[in-house]
Structure formats: C-alpha cells, structure tokens
Design an enzyme around this catalytic site. Structure first.
Site, PDB file in Angstrom:
ATOM      1  N   ASP A 203       0.718  -0.833   0.389  1.00 15.80           N
ATOM      2  CA  ASP A 203       0.131   0.049   0.094  1.00 15.80           C
ATOM      3  C   ASP A 203       0.461   1.337   0.373  1.00 15.80           C
ATOM      4  O   ASP A 203       0.519   2.212  -0.348  1.00 15.80           O
ATOM      5  CB  ASP A 203      -0.940  -0.192   1.161  1.00 15.80           C
ATOM      6  CG  ASP A 203      -2.037   0.842   1.479  1.00 15.80           C
ATOM      7  OD1 ASP A 203      -2.529   1.274  -0.033  1.00 15.80           O
ATOM      8  OD2 ASP A 203      -2.511   1.681   2.144  1.00 15.80           O
ATOM      9  N   THR A 227      -8.065   5.072  -0.304  1.00 18.48           N
ATOM     10  CA  THR A 227      -7.899   3.806  -0.902  1.00 18.48           C
ATOM     11  C   THR A 227      -9.284   3.222  -1.034  1.00 18.48           C
ATOM     12  O   THR A 227     -10.069   3.573   0.117  1.00 18.48           O
ATOM     13  CB  THR A 227      -7.161   1.779  -0.125  1.00 18.48           C
ATOM     14  OG1 THR A 227      -6.028   2.915  -0.287  1.00 18.48           O
ATOM     15  CG2 THR A 227      -7.371   1.587  -0.889  1.00 18.48           C
ATOM     16  N   GLN A 277      -5.245  -1.539  -7.691  1.00 19.88           N
ATOM     17  CA  GLN A 277      -6.050  -0.592  -6.382  1.00 19.88           C
ATOM     18  C   GLN A 277      -6.707   0.463  -7.267  1.00 19.88           C
ATOM     19  O   GLN A 277      -6.221   0.938  -8.513  1.00 19.88           O
ATOM     20  CB  GLN A 277      -4.561  -0.293  -5.507  1.00 19.88           C
ATOM     21  CG  GLN A 277      -5.225   0.602  -4.321  1.00 19.88           C
ATOM     22  CD  GLN A 277      -4.060   1.073  -3.808  1.00 19.88           C
ATOM     23  OE1 GLN A 277      -4.205   3.339  -3.322  1.00 19.88           O
ATOM     24  NE2 GLN A 277      -4.173   0.566  -2.620  1.00 19.88           N
TER      25      GLN A 277
END
Length: 287
Positions: A203, A227, A277
């Site tokens: 991440d 996110t 993502q």
C-alpha cells in the site's frame, strides 16, 4: 526513536474462535494506514485455515476511514473448505462499525503449467537508491508534523523510491513509479508472516502514482486521497528479507478516482506478486 518491528504488527490477540484483535500504528496520515488492515486481515484469515493451505489472492474494500489510535477487531467467516481451496471473508471493525472487508482464497500448493510474460525493468539497484527514511529526514520541513512524529513507524519496511524527490514536486511525469523494499529487521520464514508483510508494504506509494501525470504532489493541501479497493495475487513464495522491486503504473484516472496496478519482482527477475488498487483522488477548495 523506539525500535519498532514489523512482525509485531501481525501478532493478533485471539478474542474467541474466529475473532481477533490487532494493535494499530499511527503513521501520521489522516487515517489508519490501509496496509495495516490488509496485512492484519490476511493474518487473521490464516488463523482459521489448515496449515497446508497458502493464500494465493485477496480482494478488499475500504468502507470507512480507520482510527490509527484504536485497535482493530477482525471477524473471520469460514466461507468454504474444499479439497484444494479454502475461502474466507474478513470483516474489520472499529467502534462497532465495519470499516473494511476482505475475501481471501487459499490453496494447497500443487504443480501446474507455468509462464511469466512480465519482464523486470532495468532500474538502479537498491544499494544505489536513497532510503525514503533518509529522504524524509533531509526534507523534514516538507513533511506534515504528524508524520514527523511517526517516522519510527515508517522504519520497519526499508522503502527506497527511485526518484523520491519527484513526490514533492508539481511537475507532470509519466504514471510510473519504481520502489525497492524489504523488511528492515529479519522476519521469520513462515509464509503467513511473509505474505502479511508484503500486503502491508504493497500500500506504500501505490495510489499516488495516479497523481504524477497531473503534476499534483501528495503534500498538496487541496488533495483528498483514499483507497477504495485493493486486490493482490501471490504467484510464488515471498521473502521480505530480500530486496523486492515494486513496479507501479496508473493506466487511468477519472471521475475523481485513480486506478493503479503493480508487479513485484525479486532481484533475479521473478514475478512473485501482482496488485491493483482504485482510490479517491479529489481536489477541494482550500482557503
């Protein structure tokens, strides 16, 4: 600064069968770091599957911002246990609210057809790239005060961004980013811990790759970034004790959202994992 070890983040407390509690790290962001929830949720799911099964993928949605000052409870649902595959659904909870969902799939390792189409790009080796921590320390006045106070929690993963200075510039750049990463302290070899650590690290700097074509810095005060969903596939055994190259690119942004995808290679060029993502990228008026 305290010596913070990455492995401690995934030492979950068992509340009862299928229910686990993880402690939180405050990394100085506006909300709980998404990588923490990814890694802890995967570790929680592992607690409920047979030892011969290995995670090969997970798909997640971030529903609400988490509070970095509070622990997170993980409720694991046994969806299916077949002869070769197992599926788990994990719900992350804070203050009685669902902040995150994960669906993870596990498989008994087996042999099969193999190919790798992706080639590792030619980039400077990690020894020639400055550590992000060193970069932050040299640019202390450019980072937000909460993050200055939380630098010790950024140390457990040695992140080395190629061209790190670009993150603090407003020049338009191609929507690609390359970072080297590995655990700063030696991690135990268990696949559970190794995969959780990689999920955590996946991440870092990911969504902000979508900002580069627009010439917007992550430090822009008008920017709101978060996110929405994150998916990951494990192709080969992972070793976070050795350098891994995270190759990120953003094929699209629009509708106040950015899409990024990533490939993670060993130094020998083996593709060990892939990730995607999508996240919110919104600019607001700031007085």
């Amino acid at each position: 600064m305290p010596d913070v070890k990455l492995s401690s983040l995934f030492e979950l407390e068992t509340v009862e069968a299928g229910l686990y509690r993880g402690q939180s790290w405050d990394l100085g962001f506006r909300a709980l770091f998404g990588g923490q929830v990814l890694g802890q949720a995967l570790a929680a799911a592992y607690e409920t599957v047979d030892k011969d099964r290995v995670a090969h993928s997970f798909h997640t949605y971030f529903l609400l911002p988490g509070d970095a000052k509070k622990p997170v409870v993980y409720d694991v649902e046994v969806v299916r246990d077949g002869r070769s595959f197992s599926a788990r659904r994990v719900k992350a909870i804070q203050d009685g609210r669902n902040i995150f969902y994960m669906t993870a799939s596990f498989q008994v390792p087996e042999k099969g057809m193999h190919h790798q189409q992706a080639d590792m790009p030619d980039v400077p080796p990690p020894e020639e790239v400055q550590s992000d921590i060193e970069f932050y320390e040299k640019n202390f006045d450019k980072i937000a005060r909460p993050m200055r106070e939380a630098l010790s929690y950024h140390r457990p993963v040695d992140i080395r961004t190629i061209g790190a200075a670009n993150s603090y510039q407003s020049n338009r750049q191609p929507a690609k980013r390359y970072i080297w990463m590995k655990a700063r302290n030696e991690l135990a070899p268990e696949i559970t811990l190794q995969q959780a650590a990689l999920a955590y690290a996946s991440d870092y700097h990911f969504l902000s790759t979508s900002l580069q074509p627009h010439g917007i810095s992550v430090t822009d005060k008008s920017l709101r970034i978060a996110t929405i969903d994150h998916a990951m596939w494990f192709h080969r055994p992972v070793n976070m004790n050795e350098w891994l190259l995270y190759v990120m690119e953003s094929p699209f942004s629009g509708g106040a959202r950015g899409l990024v995808r990533g490939q993670i290679f060993t130094q020998q060029g083996e593709l060990v994992a892939s990730a995607t993502q999508e996240g919110l990228m919104r600019q607001v008026d700031v007085d």
